[in-house]
Write a protein that holds these residues in place. Structure first.
Motif, PDB file in Angstrom:
ATOM      1  N   PHE A 112      27.704 -20.828   3.131  1.00 32.79           N
ATOM      2  CA  PHE A 112      29.146 -20.967   3.199  1.00 32.79           C
ATOM      3  C   PHE A 112      29.639 -22.006   2.205  1.00 32.79           C
ATOM      4  O   PHE A 112      30.473 -21.730   1.343  1.00 32.79           O
ATOM      5  CB  PHE A 112      29.488 -21.505   4.589  1.00 32.79           C
ATOM      6  N   ILE A 129      27.724 -11.471   4.827  1.00 31.00           N
ATOM      7  CA  ILE A 129      28.153 -12.566   3.954  1.00 31.00           C
ATOM      8  C   ILE A 129      27.692 -12.306   2.524  1.00 31.00           C
ATOM      9  O   ILE A 129      28.405 -12.597   1.553  1.00 31.00           O
ATOM     10  CB  ILE A 129      27.646 -13.915   4.516  1.00 31.00           C
ATOM     11  N   MET A 130      26.496 -11.694   2.372  1.00 26.27           N
ATOM     12  CA  MET A 130      26.020 -11.356   1.027  1.00 26.27           C
ATOM     13  C   MET A 130      26.894 -10.275   0.410  1.00 26.27           C
ATOM     14  O   MET A 130      27.235 -10.336  -0.780  1.00 26.27           O
ATOM     15  CB  MET A 130      24.566 -10.885   1.084  1.00 26.27           C
ATOM     16  N   MET A 137      33.797 -14.237   5.275  1.00 26.94           N
ATOM     17  CA  MET A 137      33.916 -15.571   5.859  1.00 26.94           C
ATOM     18  C   MET A 137      34.316 -15.512   7.317  1.00 26.94           C
ATOM     19  O   MET A 137      33.767 -16.212   8.156  1.00 26.94           O
ATOM     20  CB  MET A 137      34.956 -16.383   5.089  1.00 26.94           C
ATOM     21  N   HIS A 187      22.154 -17.840  -5.261  1.00 26.37           N
ATOM     22  CA  HIS A 187      20.828 -17.229  -5.267  1.00 26.37           C
ATOM     23  C   HIS A 187      19.789 -18.224  -4.773  1.00 26.37           C
ATOM     24  O   HIS A 187      18.870 -17.856  -4.043  1.00 26.37           O
ATOM     25  CB  HIS A 187      20.475 -16.743  -6.666  1.00 26.37           C
ATOM     26  N   PHE A 221      35.476 -11.171   0.337  1.00 25.46           N
ATOM     27  CA  PHE A 221      35.009 -12.515   0.646  1.00 25.46           C
ATOM     28  C   PHE A 221      35.695 -13.059   1.889  1.00 25.46           C
ATOM     29  O   PHE A 221      35.055 -13.675   2.741  1.00 25.46           O
ATOM     30  CB  PHE A 221      35.253 -13.426  -0.561  1.00 25.46           C
ATOM     31  N   VAL A 275      22.100  -8.625  -5.221  1.00 24.11           N
ATOM     32  CA  VAL A 275      22.587  -9.006  -3.897  1.00 24.11           C
ATOM     33  C   VAL A 275      23.483  -7.905  -3.328  1.00 24.11           C
ATOM     34  O   VAL A 275      23.442  -7.600  -2.132  1.00 24.11           O
ATOM     35  CB  VAL A 275      23.347 -10.348  -3.979  1.00 24.11           C
ATOM     36  N   MET A 278      28.977 -21.185  -1.444  1.00 26.59           N
ATOM     37  CA  MET A 278      29.861 -20.132  -1.939  1.00 26.59           C
ATOM     38  C   MET A 278      31.263 -20.660  -2.203  1.00 26.59           C
ATOM     39  O   MET A 278      31.938 -20.227  -3.135  1.00 26.59           O
ATOM     40  CB  MET A 278      29.957 -18.999  -0.921  1.00 26.59           C
ATOM     41  N   SER A 306      27.411  -9.139  -8.254  1.00 27.70           N
ATOM     42  CA  SER A 306      26.032  -9.597  -8.409  1.00 27.70           C
ATOM     43  C   SER A 306      25.137  -8.444  -7.960  1.00 27.70           C
ATOM     44  O   SER A 306      24.962  -8.209  -6.775  1.00 27.70           O
ATOM     45  CB  SER A 306      25.823 -10.837  -7.547  1.00 27.70           C
ATOM     46  N   TRP A 335      30.164 -11.832  -0.744  1.00 24.28           N
ATOM     47  CA  TRP A 335      30.066 -12.678  -1.926  1.00 24.28           C
ATOM     48  C   TRP A 335      29.747 -11.839  -3.173  1.00 24.28           C
ATOM     49  O   TRP A 335      30.351 -12.029  -4.228  1.00 24.28           O
ATOM     50  CB  TRP A 335      28.992 -13.739  -1.724  1.00 24.28           C
TER      51      TRP A 335
END
Lengths: 202, 338
Positions: free
Chosen positions: A72, B132-133, B148, A30, B144, B83, A75, B80, B136
């Motif tokens: 990247f 990417i959000m 990536m 975040h 994921f 997000v 994460m 999450s 994740w």
């Protein structure tokens, strides 16, 4: 002018708020997302100042490339968010000292503009008339004409840094099968192409 | 009061109307692009494609949209939340706001930016965040992995795309999209002097939009559906709309940079009767057809091959062409600026 004022306060308030969120957010991912929002609003402020080239460049380079790699890495890290605040008292003075130095420098510069008009004039000098020349041309003139050697030198430094980091992290691993495209393309006609008629088969 | 009306409210209304005039046809185009894709691939695989809903299946996109709207949005536990919801919105919004600088005809553009090309480049480089959000936030391995791959792929191909754009910009001497098309009106379409770059640019746009043969991020055979595997209903719908709007955007970009935008191929009688926006549309649809054709014709690239193509072929190639372009322009004195 009202709209510009409103836009300025919008961008700057969001920028400051998200910058605060970067360091207060519990989850590191975040944090990075807030950092991206900060970059983005800074780009908005650049555009508002008439420096649209710099604004776009900020988005392309920082938001589009640097922050992606950041995100990247963050994460992929297995961070334990619970004891992230450990050692706060240890690092706090160093961080505060850096912050104070940065703040003092900015205050010195802007204070110079305020107090001495000749400093302000010197600041405006290298830019050509912004009405006549677009700021891409103005930047191009300064970077590629006036300061070409410094620019080339900084490019060389970056190149050396890049080669150095590749050399440091590169390791040859045994047993990796690599595709040799040239060898594959150079192979003789062992595979035959056949024209197959539709609905006919071979 | 009159001042307020004249200075702020009326221009505001006009801008909103212009935005609607761009976004609504775009959404319609996205809907029918999905139908076109299914029909064309159907024809290429000797099937009919959708043909039940409405005449020739023409209402199929509406039925699909309705279905997506009515489904339940599921947010997985452990995701999450903020997000997770934000990611499809970002994808969709980025696909829309890029259209602000695309000129469909001389003067038919919402914002005639001086740095139009750079703006497009910036917006398309942001597209990676939605993916990417999503990857994740889903808190899922497949998502994921897909995210990536996508991030690595989009960052790699952007470099080549940027260098190709610079070659075109050098021949024009401006970053303004309208000026780029006007420069092609005065000379030839840039696909003629820059043919290798045009091909490379188109292939890069395939990679940039995560389309076949570079659709590793959503490789359904290994990653189920990649980054959007956890998404359902309209959150998935926004990803879908964003992807197709991006395809149209990239086709529009290729049209403006290499195919002369709204210009007819030759400025003589039967061709210049057709209005400019229609030419723009024809070119975009042709490029979209190639997008779909590539999907039907090619198998998926392997990941290392994808990276090799981006970094070892496109990057040196476009860099070489950039130096060549600059050299030729300088040596022959064709520089459009002075």
């Amino acid at each position: 002018m009202i709209i510009q004022g409103l836009a300025f306060y919008l961008f700057s308030i969001i920028a400051v708020f998200s910058a605060v969120m970067v360091i207060t957010a519990r989850n590191p991912v975040h944090s990075v997302l807030w950092l991206i929002l900060t970059f983005f609003n800074a780009a908005g402020l650049f555009v508002l100042m008439g420096a649209e080239f710099l604004g776009m460049l900020l988005v392309v380079v920082y938001v589009g490339a640097v922050a992606v790699l950041f995100l990247f890495v963050v994460m992929m890290l297995d961070i334990n968010t619970l004891n992230l605040r450990e050692g706060m008292a240890e690092y706090m003075p160093v961080g505060a000292a850096i912050g104070v130095v940065l703040f003092a420098e900015i205050a010195a510069i802007t204070g110079g503009w305020m107090l001495a008009p000749e400093v302000e004039a010197a600041r405006a000098q290298p830019l050509a008339d912004p009405g006549a020349v677009s700021n891409i041309q103005a930047l191009g003139n300064i970077i590629y004409t006036d300061y070409i050697y410094l620019f080339q030198a900084s490019g060389l430094v970056l190149l050396v840094a890049m080669i150095g980091s590749i050399m440091l992290t590169h390791r040859t691993r045994p047993g990796v099968h690599k595709q040799n495209i040239t060898a594959q393309l150079d192979r003789g006609r062992t595979v035959e192409l056949k024209k197959v008629s539709t609905r006919g088969g071979i | 009061m009159a001042d307020l009306w004249q200075g702020y409210i009326w221009p505001g209304i006009i801008i909103v109307a212009q935005i609607l005039a761009i976004v609504l046809p775009l959404l319609g185009a996205v809907a029918y692009l999905t139908l076109m894709e299914r029909k064309v691939i159907g024809a290429m695989q000797m099937r009919r494609g959708p043909n039940v809903v409405g005449p020739f299946g023409l209402f199929q996109p509406l039925a699909d949209g309705l279905k997506l709207l009515l489904k339940e949005t599921v947010i997985p536990t452990g995701a999450s939340r903020v997000v997770f919801i934000l990611a499809p919105m970002i994808t969709f919004i980025l696909a829309l706001i890029a259209w602000a600088v695309i000129p469909v005809n001389a003067g038919w553009v919402l914002s005639d930016l001086n740095v139009g090309v750079l703006y497009l480049f910036a917006i398309s480089s942001l597209g990676v965040y939605g993916i990417i959000m999503a990857g994740w936030a889903s808190n899922s391995r497949y998502a994921f992995l897909g995210a990536m791959r996508s991030a690595a792929q989009m960052v790699s191909y952007e470099v080549a795309m940027g260098l190709i754009m610079i070659s075109v910009l050098l021949t024009v001497g401006s970053l303004n999209l309208t000026k780029i098309v006007e420069a092609q009106a005065n000379s030839v379409w840039f696909i003629i002097p820059h043919l290798p770059m045009a091909v490379m640019f188109f292939i890069s746009t395939l990679a940039e939009t995560n389309r076949h043969p570079f659709d590793l991020p959503e490789a359904e055979a290994e990653l189920v559906s990649g980054y959007n595997v956890e998404y359902s209903a309209m959150t998935f719908g926004l990803f879908f709309l964003g992807e197709y709007a991006n395809m149209i955007l990239m086709s529009g970009m290729t049209t403006i940079l290499f195919l002369g935008g709204w210009l007819p191929p030759v400025d003589i009688a039967p061709f210049n009767w057709i209005p400019g926006p229609l030419w723009f549309l024809i070119k975009v649809v042709l490029l979209l057809y190639v997008f779909i054709w590539a999907r039907a014709a090619f198998p998926r690239y392997r990941y290392d091959q994808l990276m090799r193509l981006g970094w070892k072929v496109f990057l040196p190639g476009s860099l070489l062409w950039l130096v060549l372009t600059a050299g030729v322009l300088k040596a022959t004195g064709w520089t459009p600026w002075n």
